[in-house]
Design an enzyme around this catalytic site. Structure first.
Site, PDB file in Angstrom:
ATOM      1  N   ASP A 188       0.850  -1.197   0.000  1.00  0.00           N
ATOM      2  CA  ASP A 188       0.000   0.000   0.000  1.00  0.00           C
ATOM      3  C   ASP A 188       0.885   1.246   0.000  1.00  0.00           C
ATOM      4  O   ASP A 188       2.108   1.154   0.063  1.00  0.00           O
ATOM      5  CB  ASP A 188      -0.959  -0.023   1.205  1.00  0.00           C
ATOM      6  CG  ASP A 188      -0.220   0.038   2.536  1.00  0.00           C
ATOM      7  OD1 ASP A 188       0.882  -0.517   2.622  1.00  0.00           O
ATOM      8  OD2 ASP A 188      -0.740   0.646   3.491  1.00  0.00           O
ATOM      9  N   HIS A 511       1.261  -8.781  -3.680  1.00  0.00           N
ATOM     10  CA  HIS A 511       0.322  -7.678  -3.418  1.00  0.00           C
ATOM     11  C   HIS A 511       1.162  -6.425  -3.195  1.00  0.00           C
ATOM     12  O   HIS A 511       1.494  -6.057  -2.056  1.00  0.00           O
ATOM     13  CB  HIS A 511      -0.556  -7.990  -2.208  1.00  0.00           C
ATOM     14  CG  HIS A 511      -1.613  -6.952  -1.984  1.00  0.00           C
ATOM     15  ND1 HIS A 511      -2.817  -6.964  -2.635  1.00  0.00           N
ATOM     16  CD2 HIS A 511      -1.642  -5.847  -1.202  1.00  0.00           C
ATOM     17  CE1 HIS A 511      -3.548  -5.922  -2.262  1.00  0.00           C
ATOM     18  NE2 HIS A 511      -2.844  -5.228  -1.383  1.00  0.00           N
ATOM     19  N   ASP A 553      -0.053 -17.247  -4.809  1.00  0.00           N
ATOM     20  CA  ASP A 553       0.671 -16.210  -5.538  1.00  0.00           C
ATOM     21  C   ASP A 553      -0.309 -15.440  -6.414  1.00  0.00           C
ATOM     22  O   ASP A 553      -0.365 -15.625  -7.629  1.00  0.00           O
ATOM     23  CB  ASP A 553       1.786 -16.845  -6.390  1.00  0.00           C
ATOM     24  CG  ASP A 553       2.545 -15.780  -7.179  1.00  0.00           C
ATOM     25  OD1 ASP A 553       2.498 -14.594  -6.776  1.00  0.00           O
ATOM     26  OD2 ASP A 553       3.174 -16.135  -8.203  1.00  0.00           O
ATOM     27  N   GLU A 562       1.536 -10.226   0.302  1.00  0.00           N
ATOM     28  CA  GLU A 562       1.970  -8.827   0.293  1.00  0.00           C
ATOM     29  C   GLU A 562       3.459  -8.790   0.634  1.00  0.00           C
ATOM     30  O   GLU A 562       4.070  -9.821   0.959  1.00  0.00           O
ATOM     31  CB  GLU A 562       1.146  -7.995   1.294  1.00  0.00           C
ATOM     32  CG  GLU A 562       1.388  -6.488   1.150  1.00  0.00           C
ATOM     33  CD  GLU A 562       0.337  -5.613   1.838  1.00  0.00           C
ATOM     34  OE1 GLU A 562      -0.630  -6.150   2.397  1.00  0.00           O
ATOM     35  OE2 GLU A 562       0.500  -4.372   1.791  1.00  0.00           O
TER      36      GLU A 562
END
Ligand code: G3I
Ligand code: 9MR
Length: 582
Positions: A188, A511, A553, A562
């Site tokens: 993120d 991720h 995955d 992530e």
């Protein structure tokens, strides 16, 4: 006729390509052989795990792409793993120390290729550190440093709003402050002080423990060649951001710098939604104090290149410590906060509910840097708390590491270094005598090992084992640490080597927004994927539900796939140490 010719051509071309593929990529289909896909140093312990039942007991190691045997052996007796039900037998090829590229052969199956060489971990060591460069927030990554992963600058963060939860008289809600730079936390695009705590502490410890090694590690980052070791240049990038998270009026530290909601699957800085600094918390202040105190020590060695930096660090650390004394337990509870303030903030919480360990760690770092163990006398510091493998919300062991490394500071203090050392060695010995027998790793002894970010559990166990090795010089601890590196590089129930770009079967869809949005097939290299997590909080489709294989995955899977700065840091420590140690 012509049509038939074309068909034949196409078929022949297909067959030709298929043959070429088969010849050029021997072993590139997943076999039952679970092995460290990168390789081993000569003199190390070398196992593969054969993850299938059978009556064949012989195995061999051959030169890659040939049938030239360099070692033959017999598999050990079968063991069933408690956390997947997989039965394995181990192939021990530790006797093979000759440099080369090999495959392990068992019952007509070939393993992925692996290397035996003294420098087998050098590139991985650099890539693991370089991953932080790719997380830089506010500056463009230029082709000269980032290659095909070059990109524009991400979020400028030059005008960040003070969120209502963080308002103070001097900085009311909506005050604009600058908080540029630093690293994105993970997949993120937000920046969290608590998670910077353990990350920076671990990276600075790597330098403190192995400065001779890191003084020579060249990363090709913009600062390379400026007289400061590249690792410390990269760490400094996030340290400078951390300074901006302290309110100069009172020494308090904001918990995070964040969007209200997670960005979509876009490159960084594309969205223009406001960014906020959110609530000052004790966890943030103490993590900040610990890191700044440690940084003051480390960067004091570079006073000529960075005049005044060490002093600024210690001043910032002291101010955050003093704020904490006034606010000893302001905890971050995002749900409660959102009932009171707008806009609601729904990004990562890092909501530690217990700051006893943060108190301990900060007190130790400040004591060592100032050579004054008086910090341990603060009423909040408990010297007898539970010590466990470090994680973002359990940092007591970080204090133990520093205290043991600087024992003389505590000679006439309340802290008994011998007791701490015994605690550390007792934990390490427990892991060595337990461990996961099916894969011969320290990792996977307990179901608890398979938490969100389980690969960082493995690496943090290895850090602890390496500390035990540094203290005792007993190689059993180094071997234990290596067993978990073998785990993350492929000797595990999933068969993945979990570091992007290193190994034959590696995560392709982490991720990680930049890796997914940049249109380049290969993810950015050097990132450790989170790893098996039976919590499956992302509700994605997983191939298995058991703890050891609960990994997929897929970009969807933020709970198993992530990446995060606090997971790469112990990878950096461990790979660097194993690369360096003889
Ligand atoms: O503390 C409890 C423990 O008491 C309990 O026994 C155990 C059983 O599940 O759970 C423990 O809580 C876990 C907590 O981490 C502390 O370890 C939660 O289940 C677990 O969901 C939580 O996961 C965290 C996750 O965020 C969700 O909050 C991860 O540790 C943390 O690494 C991860 O961090 C995210 C950031 O929020 C956002 N940025 C990406 C980053 C990585 O995924
Ligand atoms: O991308 C987010 C990741 O960094 C976090 O670890 C995770 C848990 O907080 O959340 C991810 O964002 C997801 C959000 O929580 C729910 N909608 C889908 C988002 C992922 O695309």
């Amino acid at each position: 006729m012509n049509g038939a010719m074309k068909m034949n051509d196409a078929t022949m071309r297909f067959l030709l390509y298929a043959c070429l593929w088969a010849i050029s990529m021997p072993g590139y289909t997943q076999s039952a052989i679970r092995i460290n896909q990168l390789g081993y140093k000569p003199g190390s312990i070398k196992y593969a795990a054969i993850a299938e039942p059978g009556t064949v007991v012989d195995f061999a190691v051959v030169r890659a792409g040939t049938s030239e045997k360099v070692l033959s052996g017999t598999l050990s007796v079968p063991v069933t793993s408690s956390f997947s039900g997989i039965t394995t037998r181990l192939a021990d090829f530790s006797a093979l120390d000759r440099t080369g590229i090999y495959e392990l052969v068992y019952n007509h199956q070939r393993s992925f290729r692996f290397t035996i060489a003294g420098n087998v971990f050098s590139e991985l060591s650099k890539a693991a550190i370089k991953s932080y460069y790719y997380q830089r927030v506010s500056e463009p990554l230029r082709p000269a440093h980032a290659g095909k992963w070059s990109r524009a600058a991400g979020h400028p963060d030059d005008s960040v709003l003070v969120h209502a939860s963080a308002a103070s008289a001097a900085r009311p809600e909506g005050t604009v402050i600058a908080s540029p730079g630093g690293w994105y936390d993970a997949g993120d695009y937000n920046k969290y002080i608590v998670n910077s705590g353990i990350t920076m502490g671990t990276l600075l410890s790597a330098y403190e423990d192995f400065s001779g090694y890191y003084d020579t590690v060249y990363l090709n980052i913009p600062e390379s060649g400026n007289g400061i070791p590249d690792l410390l240049d990269e760490v400094l990038h996030n340290l400078r951001w951390m300074f901006t998270m302290q309110d100069p009026h009172d020494g308090g530290v904001y918990h995070k710098c964040t969007h209200a909601k997670f960005d979509g699957k876009v490159m960084p800085g594309i969205t223009r939604a406001p960014r906020y600094v959110v609530q000052k918390t004790t966890a943030a202040a103490l993590n900040f104090a610990a890191v700044m105190a440690q940084a003051a020590r480390v960067y004091a060695g570079f006073g000529k290149e960075l005049p005044g930096l060490a002093d600024s660090c210690l001043k910032a650390a002291t101010a955050a410590w003093n704020w904490s004394l006034q606010h000893p337990a302001v905890l971050y509870n995002q749900e409660e906060m959102n009932k009171q303030y707008a806009p609601p903030i729904v990004t990562g919480a890092y909501g530690d509910r217990n700051v006893q360990d943060e108190w301990f760690w900060a007190a130790v770092e400040l004591s060592v840097t100032t050579a004054d163990p008086g910090y341990l006398e603060a009423e909040q510091v408990d010297l007898n708390m539970n010590m466990s493998v470090p994680s973002w919300n359990a940092v007591a062991m970080m204090g133990v590491y520093t205290a043991i490394r600087n024992a003389t500071v505590f000679e006439r203090s309340l802290l008994h270094i011998q007791t701490l050392t015994n605690t550390l060695l007792t934990i390490a010995d427990g892991w060595l005598s337990g461990g996961n027998k099916a894969f011969s790793t320290v990792m996977g002894q307990s179901r608890r090992d398979f938490a969100w970010g389980s690969n960082s559990v493995a690496m943090n166990q290895s850090v602890l084992l390496l500390k035990a090795f540094l203290h005792t010089k007993d190689r059993k601890y180094l071997n234990g640490a290596s067993s978990n590196l073998d785990y993350v590089l492929g000797r595990n129930a999933t068969g993945y080597s979990f570091v992007t770009g290193f190994g034959s079967q590696t995560p392709m869809h982490i991720h990680h927004r930049p890796s997914e949005a940049d249109g380049i097939v290969a993810p950015i290299p050097g990132f450790l994927a989170g790893g098996p997590n039976p919590g499956q909080q992302d509700k994605c489709k997983y191939p298995f539900n058991d703890p050891e294989r609960s990994y997929v995955d897929d970009y969807c899977s933020y709970a198993s796939n992530e990446v995060a700065i606090n997971w790469n840091a112990p990878l950096v420590y461990v790979v660097g140490a194993i690369d360096f140690l003889k």
